[in-house]
Design a protein around this motif. Structure first.
Motif, short mmCIF file in Angstrom:
data_model
loop_
_atom_site.label_atom_id
_atom_site.label_comp_id
_atom_site.label_asym_id
_atom_site.label_seq_id
_atom_site.Cartn_x
_atom_site.Cartn_y
_atom_site.Cartn_z
N GLU A 18 64.43 19.75 40.86
CA GLU A 18 65.60 19.36 41.68
C GLU A 18 66.94 18.06 40.80
N LYS A 21 68.69 21.61 39.76
CA LYS A 21 69.43 22.87 40.50
C LYS A 21 70.64 22.87 41.23
N ASN A 22 71.04 21.69 41.22
CA ASN A 22 72.41 21.18 42.06
C ASN A 22 73.17 21.36 41.63
N ARG A 172 71.28 28.68 38.51
CA ARG A 172 73.11 28.29 38.57
C ARG A 172 73.83 29.15 38.70
N LYS A 205 65.16 29.41 46.00
CA LYS A 205 65.97 29.24 45.23
C LYS A 205 67.18 29.45 46.90
N ASP A 207 69.59 29.23 48.60
CA ASP A 207 70.70 29.85 47.68
C ASP A 207 71.54 30.31 47.38
#
Lengths: 437, 583
Positions: A18, A21-22, A172, A205, A207
């Motif tokens: 967390e 990851k963004n 990423r 994941k 996204d």
């Protein structure tokens, strides 16, 4: 929907992604001094091709080897070579390194930019070899060797599983540079004459799965396979089993069953190498852990001291019990924080004391969790016992060399036994014995 | 820089430590314990606490110096062992049984092998086995739920499927009776990943199938007795079960098969203890035979063949054993104690029998309750080593129609001879008028005198209970033999004259007092103490003498008889008195 995975063993382990990851990939400033090890890959170490006092540019080759299984190294900063000397590297040992003083001019080496669609397979392999690209997921196996298999390969699999906890650099890259991944995959397919490309991504994941699917839809020969979250999904043989239902025979390479596996980051690097015509000089890695002020994914020059990368991420909250190179499952402790970043370093973890569990070696209660979770079907408790007793020949009969060192046996052991370590030691001893006699 | 090298390998680890697993097992055992306490009372609390406490203390004394609250429990495994042992004891055992059991379980079951992880046999079962062999009589006194009267376990009284087996309010060991509570604990352990499905299911399914093949009641076989408890908590003990998946499956199947096998062909009503212990011994072999085929193994075909062949061979051998044994065992020898239903329909001559519980005793009868045609019931009497259970069918008048020994703990070739037809057939047709006596009514079996005597004595008691149960009102109308009053009597005894005083009240012997005697103090004490009591209870001076004080016993009996002769009524008076009593 039933997600694909490998059938045997494996286990859920904590994800802990967390924190990063963004977070978009941040660019770490180039180091004042880049320390570039001559041995960042599996195979023969490089010999320096520059001398102290030489002036080099970013991406310029500074070391190579005549041996087939090897990968050249390149300057990651522009400036002057100030030393070729032994330096403490990640694992605490001394290795020969080329030290470059950064002149701050950031001059790129004038490479020959090209396009894989216009290149022959041989040319692609040659460019990849010259760029010094290795398996960037952690293994460090020279990619050009992989791309010259003994048997025909029909499928190239891109490993986007990233099953190690904490690590998010591949995630990423898939979100931010999907086109580069697709291009890299296609270049490798072309180099191998493979008809099919598959990108396997663990389903934690979504996204990345979505973005990669959108990109892959453009090409008929590339598909994306979401995978069940199960460690070690990203292990080569397990990934092949999951996406292709093919089982790589014991002791063989993936080419045996007509495929090769390459990491997401490797694909990106292949694209960069082809497009820019210069060597591999930087990589993305995840800096995470609860003792890091600002955990993030960073683009780092090869040869940057670990300490500088950590400082770029806000530094450490307090002195940690240990800093780990790579993920918490297969990673190794970094003994000296002045050690430089290498090509296959995927993460730097700084964990709190209470997040780390040391080997305790309580008595084995024969719970069989190691046996149940071993993705290879070994009996780690038994093998570790044999290794500790020095019975490595017997251990060999029980297929110790098939161990992929995923560390799951040690993770899952309720007695906190160092099963994986014992087995690794046994394997090393066995290899030594074989090479001697 | 140096010394930090130890940290290779994973640096994160599972939260499921050995300790955590042990305490989870403790948690999973709580429902079974609570069920035991509900059904068997506060006794069940103390036995389990004693066994657990002893186990912890024993291990701590040997391993955990210096003692603190933290070290004393260690990894928690001694708590598990003690708890398990306590739960597989009957609630009627004396206080020292759980203590002895736990000491043996911890020392002989575990520590002697090198402690946790090194023991070959399940420690709790080692404790139980030692208790079962050393203190048999205590270990087979199963309390009926809600009171302390000993009762045969359902395995001894198999009839039809019964919901009480699911709840657990049946006779048995503290933690073993409640299917619901055991499953609750088992599901928790399964959910937590501490046990797999292979051992429990392998065990239960095989037991079910084996029982079914042998013509036993399969549901009864898996729900009654200790099988379920063992399948969930004992066979799944990590240390003493195989580590390979196939090995665990075979291990479970072996436990199930052996349990039914032992129940059927040995004197132990509960075979599961020894079944699991035997399988424990086979674990290294199973581990060897079932090495998993590794990922991508080129020799996989050969290995797979070897494993399959091993399994097939084991199944075939088991099947052959089953077949051969099944052929050689005559049908009618099947007894409830070995896991067979009572042949109620066959012996009562009808499927249409009814059930009456009179004073905690179950009678199966055909016909009218007021005037039954046939009545079947189970009785027991202490034999040489432990209780002898028998099944008796009588007609309405109390004549014996059928007699079979259900179980006994006496020696094979000696006490066991009472199970022979030549002995048992003598009883057929005998009626309960007077007590049956050895030598006169029935010839005993040489080598099994005590067992023979026990069977006869048990039958006498049971026939009397039967008569009281069904014709209790009639019995009160039997002629009153004595007139109320206090009578003195005397006779010669060991040391001289024995003087007694007998009080008759309501036509019965109300009290017997020893007034004076010259018998040896110490030797005769027991007779002085016990005989008067026995006479009052029996309402009859002809009671068994006290061993070691036979002469004194006989002296008292003779003196009482002397007194009673003075109280005796004439025939005329008798009619008058009994007529009056009937109003």
């Amino acid at each position: 929907m039933l997600l694909k995975t490998f059938p045997r063993g494996g286990s859920d382990i904590p994800q802990r992604k967390e924190a990063t990851k963004n977070k978009a990939i941040a660019v770490c400033p180039a180091p004042k001094r880049a320390v570039i090890s001559v041995n960042q890959h599996i195979g023969t170490p490089c010999e320096p091709v520059v001398d102290v006092g030489d002036s080099v540019k970013i991406g310029q080759k500074i070391g190579e080897s005549a041996a087939y299984i090897s990968a050249p190294i390149h300057a990651s900063v522009s400036g002057e070579v100030v030393g070729i000397e032994d330096y403490t590297v990640l694992d605490g040992t001394k290795a020969r390194c080329i030290v470059i003083e950064n002149d701050g001019l950031e001059q790129l080496y004038a490479g020959e930019s090209s396009d894989y669609t216009k290149m022959s397979p041989q040319q692609i392999v040659l460019v990849i070899k010259d760029a010094g690209i290795v398996g960037m997921g952690g293994a460090g196996f020279p990619t050009h060797v992989k791309l010259s298999p003994a048997k025909p390969v029909d499928t190239v699999i891109i490993n986007g599983a990233e099953c190690e906890p904490y690590l998010t650099c591949d995630h990423r890259l898939m979100v931010q540079q999907p086109a580069a991944i697709i291009d890299g995959l296609k270049a490798m397919m072309k180099a191998l004459g493979a008809k099919r490309g598959i990108i396997g991504i663990e389903n934690n994941k979504p996204d990345a799965v979505k973005i990669m699917k959108n990109m892959a839809d453009i090409s008929a020969d590339i598909s994306v396979v979401p995978l069940k979250v199960k460690y070690p999904q990203g292990a080569e043989k397990q990934l092949i089993k999951a996406v292709l239902e093919r089982e790589v025979p014991s002791g063989c390479l993936p080419a045996e069953v007509g495929c090769i596996v390459s990491n997401v980051h490797t694909a990106v690097s292949v694209t960069e190498a082809i497009n820019q015509g210069i060597g591999l000089y930087q990589r993305v890695l995840t800096v995470s852990g609860s003792l890091i002020h600002d955990p993030r994914n960073v683009l780092v020059r090869i040869g940057t001291p670990i300490k500088q990368v950590i400082d770029f991420c806000g530094g450490m909250i307090k002195p940690p019990p240990v800093v780990i190179a790579g993920g918490p499952m297969t990673g190794k402790p970094i003994v000296d924080l002045s050690a430089p970043v290498v090509k296959c370093l995927s993460g730097i973890l700084v964990l709190r004391e209470d997040e780390i569990d040391f080997e305790r070696n309580d008595p084995c209660i024969r719970c069989a969790r190691c046996v149940d979770s071993c993705p290879i079907g070994l009996q780690p408790n038994f093998l570790a016992d044999l290794c500790e007793k020095g019975l490595i020949e017997t251990a060999e009969d029980y297929h110790i060399m098939d161990c992929i060192e995923c560390g799951l046996c040690s993770f899952i052991c309720p007695a906190y036994r160092g099963l994986c370590n014992s087995i690794k030691k046994g394997k090393t001893a066995l290899k030594m014995k074989k090479s001697v006699g | 820089m140096e010394g930090k090298q130890i940290l290779h390998g994973p640096v994160i680890r599972t939260a499921d430590t050995t300790k955590r697993i042990m305490w989870d097992v403790v948690l999973a055992l709580i429902p079974a314990w609570i069920a035991g306490v509900i059904f068997f009372g506060v006794q069940a609390v103390w036995i389990v606490i004693l066994s657990t406490f002893t186990a912890v203390i024993t291990e701590a004394l040997i391993l955990r110096y210096p003692f603190t609250l933290k070290t004393i429990f260690g990894d928690g495994s001694s708590v598990v062992t003690g708890l398990l042992l306590g739960l597989i004891l009957p609630s009627t055992v004396p206080w020292w049984i759980p203590i002895i059991g736990s000491v043996f379980a911890i020392i002989l079951g575990k520590l002697i092998y090198g402690g946790l992880g090194n023991n070959i046999f399940n420690p709790a079962l080692v404790g139980r086995a030692i208790l079962a062999l050393g203190f048999t009589s205590h270990m087979v006194k199963y309390a009926a739920p809600f009171d302390a009267v000993t009762q045969a376990t359902p395995l001894m009284v198999m009839r039809k499927f019964d919901w009480s087996l699911i709840w657990g309010n049946v006779g048995g060991c503290i933690g073993e009776t409640s299917v619901i509570a055991i499953l609750l604990g088992g599901l928790y352990l399964f959910y937590r990943g501490h046990i797999g499905w292979r051992i429990p299911l392998g065990c239960l399914v095989t037991a079910f199938a084996t029982a079914w093949l042998w013509g036993l009641d399969p549901w009864m076989a898996v729900t009654a007795g200790g099988l379920l408890f063992a399948a969930v908590f004992m066979a799944t003990d990590m240390v003493t079960s195989p580590v390979t998946p196939m090995g665990r499956l075979l291990f479970g199947c072996g436990c199930g098969f052996l349990t039914i096998f032992l129940r059927r062909f040995t004197a132990f009503p509960e075979g599961v203890t020894f079944a699991v212990l035997i399988m424990n011994a086979v674990v290294p072999l199973l581990d060897r035979l079932t090495v998993p085929v590794i990922f991508g193994a080129s020799k996989s075909r050969e290995q797979r063949f070897r494993t399959t062949a091993a399994v097939v061979v084991i199944i075939i051998i088991a099947g052959c054993v089953l077949a051969v044994i099944n052929k050689n065992v005559p049908e009618h020898k099947m007894t409830a104690a070995e896991g067979v239903y009572l042949p109620l329909a066959e012996t009562l001559g009808s499927e249409d029998y009814q059930l009456a519980t009179i004073e905690d005793k179950v009678y199966y009868y055909v016909g009218d309750y007021e005037a039954p045609e046939k009545v079947g019931f189970i009785g027991s009497e202490q034999g040489y080593h432990g209780p002898i259970y028998f099944y008796l069918v009588v007609d309405g008048s109390g004549s014996i129609l059928h007699l079979q020994i259900l179980s006994h703990s006496d020696d094979p070739g000696l006490g066991s001879l009472v199970t022979r037809d030549t002995f048992l057939d003598q009883f057929i047709g005998l009626n309960y008028e007077n007590d049956l006596t050895l030598g006169a009514d029935v010839m005993g079996v040489t080598g099994a005198t005590i067992s023979s005597r026990a069977v006869i004595s048990g039958i006498n008691t049971e026939l009397q209970r039967f008569i009281t149960a069904f014709y209790g009102d009639n019995e009160k109308e039997e002629p009153i033999k004595w007139i109320d009053g206090v009578y003195a009597g005397q006779a010669n005894s060991f040391g001289g004259i024995m003087q007694v005083e007998v009080t008759i009240g309501d036509g019965r012997i109300a009290d017997v007092k020893i007034l004076e005697h010259q018998d040896t103090v110490g030797i005769s004490d027991e007779a002085i103490l016990l005989i008067p009591e026995r006479i009052v209870t029996a309402n009859n001076p002809d009671v068994d003498a006290v061993a070691q004080a036979t002469v004194s016993s006989k002296g008292i009996i003779a003196a009482v008889k002397d007194a009673l002769s003075k109280a005796a009524v004439s025939d005329l008076e008798s009619d008058a008195v009994s007529g009056k009593g009937a109003q």
